[in-house]
Design a protein around this motif. Sequence first.
Motif, mmCIF file in Angstrom:
data_model
loop_
_atom_site.group_PDB
_atom_site.id
_atom_site.type_symbol
_atom_site.label_atom_id
_atom_site.label_comp_id
_atom_site.label_asym_id
_atom_site.label_seq_id
_atom_site.Cartn_x
_atom_site.Cartn_y
_atom_site.Cartn_z
ATOM 1 N N GLN A 77 -36.896 31.124 30.918
ATOM 2 C CA GLN A 77 -38.047 31.611 30.156
ATOM 3 C C GLN A 77 -39.324 31.594 30.993
ATOM 4 O OE1 GLN A 77 -38.829 29.900 26.253
ATOM 5 N NE2 GLN A 77 -40.943 30.631 26.378
ATOM 6 N N SER A 81 -41.956 34.647 31.484
ATOM 7 C CA SER A 81 -43.372 34.456 31.153
ATOM 8 C C SER A 81 -44.270 34.811 32.334
ATOM 9 C CB SER A 81 -43.631 33.018 30.706
ATOM 10 O OG SER A 81 -42.991 32.755 29.469
ATOM 11 N N ARG A 82 -43.854 34.396 33.538
ATOM 12 C CA ARG A 82 -44.647 34.706 34.733
ATOM 13 C C ARG A 82 -44.748 36.215 34.946
ATOM 14 N NH1 ARG A 82 -41.631 30.592 36.994
ATOM 15 N NH2 ARG A 82 -40.333 32.048 38.195
ATOM 16 N N ARG A 85 -46.945 37.803 32.080
ATOM 17 C CA ARG A 85 -48.356 37.455 32.229
ATOM 18 C C ARG A 85 -48.963 38.172 33.440
ATOM 19 N NH1 ARG A 85 -52.213 36.970 29.393
ATOM 20 N NH2 ARG A 85 -51.102 35.519 28.019
ATOM 21 N N SER A 144 -41.562 34.301 25.241
ATOM 22 C CA SER A 144 -42.730 34.501 26.100
ATOM 23 C C SER A 144 -43.830 35.252 25.372
ATOM 24 C CB SER A 144 -42.323 35.276 27.358
ATOM 25 O OG SER A 144 -41.362 34.558 28.104
ATOM 26 N N GLU A 147 -46.217 33.512 23.198
ATOM 27 C CA GLU A 147 -47.268 32.756 23.884
ATOM 28 C C GLU A 147 -48.484 33.619 24.194
ATOM 29 O OE1 GLU A 147 -45.404 31.559 27.471
ATOM 30 O OE2 GLU A 147 -43.987 30.176 26.521
ATOM 31 N N MET A 148 -48.344 34.935 24.017
ATOM 32 C CA MET A 148 -49.389 35.863 24.439
ATOM 33 C C MET A 148 -50.342 36.170 23.283
ATOM 34 S SD MET A 148 -48.233 36.308 27.512
ATOM 35 C CE MET A 148 -46.664 36.029 28.368
#
Length: 397
Positions: A77, A81-82, A85, A144, A147-148
Motif C-alpha cells: 500500500q 500511496s507514493r 501522491r 490510498s 488518505e487523499m
Amino acid sequence: MNINSVKVDAKTAEAIRAGQPVIPKEAVRNSSLFGAEGTLLRLLDPSGNYVATGYHGLQNKGAGWVLSRNEREAIDQAFFSRKIRGAIERRKPFFEDPDTTAFRLFNGEGDGIGGMTIDHYAGHWMVSWYSEGIYSMRQFVYASLKEMPEARSVYEKKRFDQKGQYMEQDDFVFGDQPDFPLIVKENGMNFAVDLNDGAMTGIFLDQRDVRKAIRDEYAAGRQVLNTFSYTGAFSVAAVLGGAAGTVSVDLAKRSLPKTIEQFAVNGIDYEAQDIVVMDVFDYFRYAGRKGLEFDLVVLDPPSFARSKKRTFSAAKDYAGLLEDVLAVTAKGGIVIASTNHAGFGMKKFRTFIDKAFRSSGRKYRILKEYRLPEDFRTPRNSPESDYLKVAVIRADG
C-alpha cells in the motif's frame, strides 16, 4: 501477495531496463509461468539477473506492466500511496486553476502503475481499471485514496473483459455522492458529466487542448461539421468561439439528448444548432447530394467502429474517411483530423493525410499538430502510450 520469478528473453530484458513499461506476452515461451492475473513478477534476464518487478495483467498492450526497477522496493500500500501522491503533486497547477476542474490525475504507466487511470472531475474521482490483474490490487489503491483529502468521492469503471461477474456492481466506491449531471469546467467552458452511467462520462479529457484551439483560433465565422460527435463537446467549443453554425453527427441515439445537455449548460440555444442522429458515412452522402460545404470539419472517429452496414478501422480506413471529409470541405477550409489509435505513430498518420489529399486532387498544409496534454503523462520508450495524434489541416485547391 504471490510473486513468481520469471525469465524473460534478452530483447525484453534490454527494453525494460531502457524504460519500456509493458511486459510483452511473448516475453516468455510458456505464458503459464506468469501465473494468475494479479501475480507479482520478479523479472530476470536469461542469465538470472534481476531486471524489474511487475505484475501479470492481460490487456491489449501485453501481459502486464513493470512497477519497479528497484529489487528492494516492496509492492504494497505504501508503494501505491507514493505513486498516487506523486501524481497529485505533479498536477498541482491543475488543482489551482479555477477555469479547469476536469483533468487526468493519474495516467497509468506514465505515473508508474500501468493498467489503471484516475480522472478528476471537480473533486470527484473516476478510477478506470484495464485488466483483472491490476483490479485484484484495488484494496491498496482505495486505501490510498481514502488518505487523499482532495478526493470528495471515488467511482470506478472496469474496462476489461468482465465475463459477467461485475455487470451488476455499482460504479460508486466511497465518499460524498454528487448529483448528476455534474458540471465541470475546462478552460472556462462547462461540460456535464455522469460518473455512474455506463462506460463513458460525457467528455474525453485528452482533447482539452484541441477544444481550446477550436474556440480560440479556428471557429470564428465558420460553418462547422462535427463528425462522430459523441456529446457535442467540439461543437460547444465552436459555438463559444463564434462559429456561424454547427452540425453534430453521431449514430448513437443518446448523442441527441447528451449534446442538447452540453449546449444547455453553456447557455447555448440548441435549436439554433443542428444535431443529426445518423451514420456519419451516410451523412457524407447526404451532404454531397445537398451540395453542403463546411469551413471547419472535426474528424475524430473511434479506432474501431461497427454498425449494421460497415466496419471501420482507423489503421485501414482513415485515409478513405478523410477523402469523404474533403468532399464536403470548402476551399480554404480547416480539417481537424484526430485519432486515438495506438497502433501507429504520427509519421504514419501523416501518410494517411497525404494519401487522402492526393486522391482528392487537393493541396494542403498542416498548420499545427497536437499530442496528449500534459496531464496525460507518458513514459519514455513507450510510443504506444502516447496514442493521441491530431493535425489541424488547411485544405486548399
